[in-house]
Design an enzyme around this catalytic site. Structure first.
Site, PDB file in Angstrom:
ATOM      1  N   LYS A 158       0.838  -1.189   0.016  1.00 42.92           N
ATOM      2  CA  LYS A 158      -0.005  -0.073  -0.102  1.00 42.92           C
ATOM      3  C   LYS A 158       0.881   1.200   0.136  1.00 42.92           C
ATOM      4  O   LYS A 158       0.632   2.377  -0.617  1.00 42.92           O
ATOM      5  CB  LYS A 158      -0.917   0.221   1.226  1.00 42.92           C
ATOM      6  CG  LYS A 158      -1.943   1.265   1.365  1.00 42.92           C
ATOM      7  CD  LYS A 158      -2.555   1.512   0.052  1.00 42.92           C
ATOM      8  CE  LYS A 158      -3.428   2.625   0.102  1.00 42.92           C
ATOM      9  NZ  LYS A 158      -4.280   2.955   1.533  1.00 42.92           N
ATOM     10  N   LYS A 219       1.245  11.622   5.480  1.00 44.57           N
ATOM     11  CA  LYS A 219       1.369  10.687   6.474  1.00 44.57           C
ATOM     12  C   LYS A 219       2.008   9.434   5.843  1.00 44.57           C
ATOM     13  O   LYS A 219       2.993   8.667   5.973  1.00 44.57           O
ATOM     14  CB  LYS A 219       0.387  10.351   7.134  1.00 44.57           C
ATOM     15  CG  LYS A 219       0.444   9.263   8.249  1.00 44.57           C
ATOM     16  CD  LYS A 219      -0.170   7.960   7.918  1.00 44.57           C
ATOM     17  CE  LYS A 219      -1.670   7.946   7.716  1.00 44.57           C
ATOM     18  NZ  LYS A 219      -2.216   6.779   7.238  1.00 44.57           N
TER      19      LYS A 219
END
Length: 403
Positions: A158, A219
């Site tokens: 991911k 992030k």
């Protein structure tokens, strides 16, 4: 993301209890048939499968292992599927704290709200085969599973996917800035680019409500890069993302990064930043052609880089006693720092060098000349009795005008 995913599970006939850190957000699901719990422990009690979809690793660990967390309430043999994007290190940390007999699947998703609503998410799963099989019915309502490998593999994949996603929006910002500079219509440019870029198609639709906020993108870039060496393309993308976050765009959709970069490029061109390196006629020319007397800078941001020595991550100096090698290491560090800010050695306006032995300056000069190939920057070189690390022969600091 959690709400439309929960709605898909309800529509598929699953018996569902939900918990949300913001209780009001769970209320619509109650109307659709879900039970609403006051704590994660209450939601997880007696359940075979617990799915988490939260902002970051701290939120996941709190929901599972904090006060009122789900894990102590789990029955033996239950499985946790974390569909958040928290990275493989956090996945490992959570798994290591689970009781024996509790399965764990890291299953972050590729896709956003429209894909979640349509049940077309791509689920990037890292898990043992047996644990993943126990999630099959629930995952089938949410999208398509790609088994990336053992635990942690889905979380790692991911980060790779999101790194490319953010980089694509950043590249489109520079592409549109180039279109502006060359007089190409924005709509035309995006229409043609949309044939090869799904992200360009998103831009044609307009920003709209946030699907994936810039704060979350930042992030994820931080998780992807971690302690990796700076200087690559993603490092430059991270610097651009941080600049957009500093300008208050964290709550906006990721597509806002494209326009921020485009406008930043326009501002840089409109402010006409100039750097003029030279030697005024009012003073004698430098005795050494390797430096200039002055750097006249107008407009634009400046980068000040503190003194660098040839130190590795363990605090040891590379090649004690070897001036050439230490210089090569330092210039490699400086190059990566400059690249992370969209600059290069041609943008350096001042260099200050500290040598422990001036007799070794020829070795230093040979390495320096390989990097400063145009008009040399202003420069000061001094001899000092010692540097803060006893094995360091040289320390270099620079100032650069960011283009």
């Amino acid at each position: 993301m959690g709400a439309p995913m929960a709605a898909r599970l309800l529509a598929a006939g699953h018996d569902l209890t939900v918990w949300n850190r913001t209780p009001a957000r769970a209320a619509p699901l109650a109307g659709a048939g879900a039970a609403v719990a006051a704590t994660p422990a209450e939601a997880a009690a007696g359940r075979d499968l617990v799915i988490t979809m939260l902002t970051d690793a701290d939120a996941v660990e709190s929901a599972l292992l904090g006060p009122g967390g789900a894990v102590p309430a789990l029955a033996p043999g239950a499985v946790i599927a974390d569909m958040s994007t928290i990275g493989p290190d956090a996945v490992r940390r959570v798994r290591d704290r689970l009781p024996a007999g509790i399965g764990f699947v890291d299953a972050p998703v590729s896709g956003s709200v429209p894909q979640a609503e349509a049940g077309e998410l791509v689920i990037l799963a890292g898990a043992a085969e047996a644990d993943l099989a126990r999630c099959a019915d629930a995952f089938a309502a949410l999208g398509h599973v790609r088994h990336a490998g053992p635990p942690g593999s889905g979380a790692a994949l991911k980060l790779v996917v999101n790194g490319v996603l953010v980089a694509n929006f950043a590249a489109l910002g520079e592409a549109l800035a180039t279109a502006d500079r060359l007089g190409v219509d924005t709509g035309l440019a995006l229409d043609v680019l949309s044939r090869v870029s799904p992200q360009a198609r998103r831009l044609l639709d307009g920003e709209g409500p946030p699907r994936f906020t810039l704060a979350l993108a930042g992030k994820d870039l931080g998780l992807a890069l971690g302690s990796a060496p700076q200087g690559g393309v993603l490092s430059a993308v991270q610097a651009r993302t941080r600049a957009a976050l500093d300008d208050g765009l964290g709550g906006r959709d990721l597509t806002s990064l494209t326009e921020h970069i485009r406008l930043t490029d326009h501002f840089r061109r409109s402010t006409h930043m100039r750097v003029t390196l030279g030697n005024p006629d009012t003073v004698p020319a430098p005795p050494n052609p390797a430096y200039s007397h002055t750097a006249y800078v107008t407009q634009g941001p400046m980068l000040y880089v503190s003194g660098q020595i040839a130190m590795d991550e363990d605090g040891k100096v590379d090649a004690p006693g070897d001036m050439t090698r230490q210089c090569e290491v330092i210039f490699s560090l400086l190059g990566r720092i400059l690249a992370a800010h969209g600059a290069g050695f041609d943008d350096v306006v001042n260099i200050r060098t500290y040598l422990t032995d001036m007799d070794l300056r020829a070795e230093y000069a040979a390495v320096r000349h390989r990097h400063f190939t145009g008009t040399p920057p202003t420069s000061t070189t001094v001899e000092v009795p010692r540097l803060f690390h006893p094995d360091a022969l040289i320390e270099i600091e620079i100032v650069a005008a960011i283009p």
